[in-house]
Each structure stands twice: as C-alpha cells, then as structure tokens.
Scaffold this motif. Structure first.
Motif, PDB file in Angstrom:
ATOM      1  N   ALA A  62      -7.631   1.417  -7.830  1.00 34.37           N
ATOM      2  CA  ALA A  62      -7.705   0.389  -8.899  1.00 34.37           C
ATOM      3  C   ALA A  62      -6.735  -0.412  -8.306  1.00 34.37           C
ATOM      4  N   ALA A  63      -5.309  -0.085  -7.808  1.00 32.94           N
ATOM      5  CA  ALA A  63      -3.944  -1.065  -7.101  1.00 32.94           C
ATOM      6  C   ALA A  63      -4.543  -1.111  -5.541  1.00 32.94           C
ATOM      7  N   ARG A  64      -5.249  -0.666  -4.954  1.00 28.76           N
ATOM      8  CA  ARG A  64      -6.588  -0.377  -3.213  1.00 28.76           C
ATOM      9  C   ARG A  64      -6.818  -1.587  -3.924  1.00 28.76           C
ATOM     10  N   GLN A  65      -7.771  -1.556  -4.741  1.00 30.09           N
ATOM     11  CA  GLN A  65      -8.972  -3.093  -4.534  1.00 30.09           C
ATOM     12  C   GLN A  65      -8.530  -4.269  -4.544  1.00 30.09           C
ATOM     13  N   LYS A  66      -6.964  -4.209  -5.518  1.00 28.52           N
ATOM     14  CA  LYS A  66      -7.165  -4.551  -6.438  1.00 28.52           C
ATOM     15  C   LYS A  66      -5.753  -5.242  -5.551  1.00 28.52           C
ATOM     16  N   ILE A  67      -4.546  -5.399  -4.213  1.00 25.52           N
ATOM     17  CA  ILE A  67      -3.904  -5.695  -3.395  1.00 25.52           C
ATOM     18  C   ILE A  67      -5.197  -5.897  -1.674  1.00 25.52           C
ATOM     19  N   ASN A  68      -5.895  -5.589  -1.595  1.00 27.13           N
ATOM     20  CA  ASN A  68      -6.946  -5.650  -0.445  1.00 27.13           C
ATOM     21  C   ASN A  68      -7.718  -6.972  -1.277  1.00 27.13           C
ATOM     22  N   GLU A  69      -8.249  -7.050  -2.377  1.00 27.89           N
ATOM     23  CA  GLU A  69      -8.750  -8.256  -2.873  1.00 27.89           C
ATOM     24  C   GLU A  69      -8.012  -9.761  -3.294  1.00 27.89           C
ATOM     25  N   HIS A 119       0.464  -1.313  -0.210  1.00 33.87           N
ATOM     26  CA  HIS A 119       0.131   0.016   0.227  1.00 33.87           C
ATOM     27  C   HIS A 119       0.822   1.116  -0.047  1.00 33.87           C
ATOM     28  N   ARG A 120       1.890   1.092   0.932  1.00 34.75           N
ATOM     29  CA  ARG A 120       3.184   2.028   0.621  1.00 34.75           C
ATOM     30  C   ARG A 120       3.458   2.380  -0.701  1.00 34.75           C
ATOM     31  N   THR A 121       4.128   1.261  -1.321  1.00 29.88           N
ATOM     32  CA  THR A 121       4.390   1.603  -2.328  1.00 29.88           C
ATOM     33  C   THR A 121       3.370   2.195  -3.210  1.00 29.88           C
ATOM     34  N   ARG A 122       1.818   1.525  -4.018  1.00 29.31           N
ATOM     35  CA  ARG A 122       0.951   1.636  -4.135  1.00 29.31           C
ATOM     36  C   ARG A 122       1.017   3.552  -4.439  1.00 29.31           C
ATOM     37  N   GLN A 123       1.127   3.886  -3.153  1.00 34.30           N
ATOM     38  CA  GLN A 123       0.917   5.616  -2.440  1.00 34.30           C
ATOM     39  C   GLN A 123       2.115   6.610  -3.636  1.00 34.30           C
ATOM     40  N   ASN A 128       4.126 -19.057   1.794  1.00 31.33           N
ATOM     41  CA  ASN A 128       5.525 -18.171   1.655  1.00 31.33           C
ATOM     42  C   ASN A 128       5.713 -17.819   0.831  1.00 31.33           C
ATOM     43  N   GLU A 129       5.326 -19.150   0.098  1.00 33.85           N
ATOM     44  CA  GLU A 129       4.690 -19.031  -1.763  1.00 33.85           C
ATOM     45  C   GLU A 129       4.197 -17.476  -2.078  1.00 33.85           C
ATOM     46  N   LEU A 130       2.755 -17.102  -1.784  1.00 33.60           N
ATOM     47  CA  LEU A 130       2.358 -15.651  -1.758  1.00 33.60           C
ATOM     48  C   LEU A 130       3.142 -14.784  -1.464  1.00 33.60           C
ATOM     49  N   LEU A 131       3.570 -14.988  -0.206  1.00 32.25           N
ATOM     50  CA  LEU A 131       4.574 -13.523   0.710  1.00 32.25           C
ATOM     51  C   LEU A 131       5.333 -14.189  -0.624  1.00 32.25           C
ATOM     52  N   LYS A 132       6.516 -14.313  -1.327  1.00 31.04           N
ATOM     53  CA  LYS A 132       7.179 -14.151  -2.269  1.00 31.04           C
ATOM     54  C   LYS A 132       6.711 -12.975  -3.408  1.00 31.04           C
ATOM     55  N   ILE A 133       5.187 -14.128  -4.054  1.00 35.98           N
ATOM     56  CA  ILE A 133       5.399 -13.110  -5.328  1.00 35.98           C
ATOM     57  C   ILE A 133       4.536 -11.541  -4.368  1.00 35.98           C
ATOM     58  N   ALA A 134       4.100 -11.078  -3.819  1.00 39.42           N
ATOM     59  CA  ALA A 134       3.553  -9.987  -3.328  1.00 39.42           C
ATOM     60  C   ALA A 134       5.058  -9.229  -3.447  1.00 39.42           C
ATOM     61  N   SER A 135       5.930 -10.236  -2.607  1.00 42.12           N
ATOM     62  CA  SER A 135       7.465  -8.742  -2.705  1.00 42.12           C
ATOM     63  C   SER A 135       8.012  -8.025  -4.216  1.00 42.12           C
ATOM     64  N   ASP A 136       7.485  -9.864  -5.139  1.00 44.70           N
ATOM     65  CA  ASP A 136       8.311  -9.466  -6.654  1.00 44.70           C
ATOM     66  C   ASP A 136       7.009  -8.079  -7.105  1.00 44.70           C
ATOM     67  N   VAL A 137       5.955  -8.111  -6.975  1.00 46.43           N
ATOM     68  CA  VAL A 137       4.955  -6.788  -7.681  1.00 46.43           C
ATOM     69  C   VAL A 137       5.188  -5.635  -6.738  1.00 46.43           C
ATOM     70  N   GLU A 138       6.102  -5.685  -5.192  1.00 41.40           N
ATOM     71  CA  GLU A 138       6.346  -4.095  -4.849  1.00 41.40           C
ATOM     72  C   GLU A 138       7.562  -3.739  -5.676  1.00 41.40           C
ATOM     73  N   VAL A 139       8.309  -4.911  -5.992  1.00 38.18           N
ATOM     74  CA  VAL A 139       9.923  -4.733  -6.623  1.00 38.18           C
ATOM     75  C   VAL A 139       8.997  -4.119  -8.269  1.00 38.18           C
ATOM     76  N   ILE A 140       8.434  -4.741  -9.013  1.00 36.88           N
ATOM     77  CA  ILE A 140       8.363  -4.206 -10.182  1.00 36.88           C
ATOM     78  C   ILE A 140       7.329  -2.702 -10.063  1.00 36.88           C
TER      79      ILE A 140
END
Length: 75
Positions: free
Chosen positions: A25-32, A9-13, A47-59
């Motif tokens: 749109a990003a807020r809704q997608k993250i929350n969803e 959420h901080r990165t989105r902002q 752990n797999e989902l957290l890795k994906i979330a971290s990768d999304v943040e970097v992207i």
C-alpha cells in the motif's frame, strides 16, 4: 527528487518490515504521488512537494508503530 523518492521507499521498507499489505500500500501511494506530479515544472511547486515528501518521511520514521500479536490477548 530521486533522492527523496528513494528515501521514502527505504523508510517504507524499514517501518513496515514483514507487513506485506502495508508495504504494498505504501509503495503504491508513494509511486502514485510522484507519478501524479512528474510533469510539474514550477520550481516553487517542486520545492513545496519535496518538503511535503520529506515531512512524510519524518512522520513515518517517528510516528508509525508496528505491533505484533504474541498471544490471543497480548500485543
């Protein structure tokens, strides 16, 4: 999990600053995505989902470019 959620959420902002449509749109997608996986109990899957979330943040931080129109034919 909460740490990654807040980081996204901080990165989105930062990335979508002053773009209300993209921010929402990003807020809704993250929350969803977090809501859809909130009942996950498998540590391996979490752990797999957290890795994906971290990768999304970097992207988001490294690949998203916000352009501003400065004139009718200039960005």
């Amino acid at each position: 999990v909460l740490k990654v959620f807040k980081l996204l959420h901080r990165t989105r902002q930062e990335v979508f600053k002053n773009d209300t449509r993209a921010l929402e749109a990003a807020r809704q997608k993250i929350n969803e995505e977090f809501r859809n996986n909130q009942d996950e109990t498998s540590q391996e899957k979490i752990n797999e989902l957290l890795k994906i979330a971290s990768d999304v943040e970097v992207i988001l931080r490294t690949s998203v470019i916000q352009a501003v129109h400065t004139d009718s034919d200039k960005i």
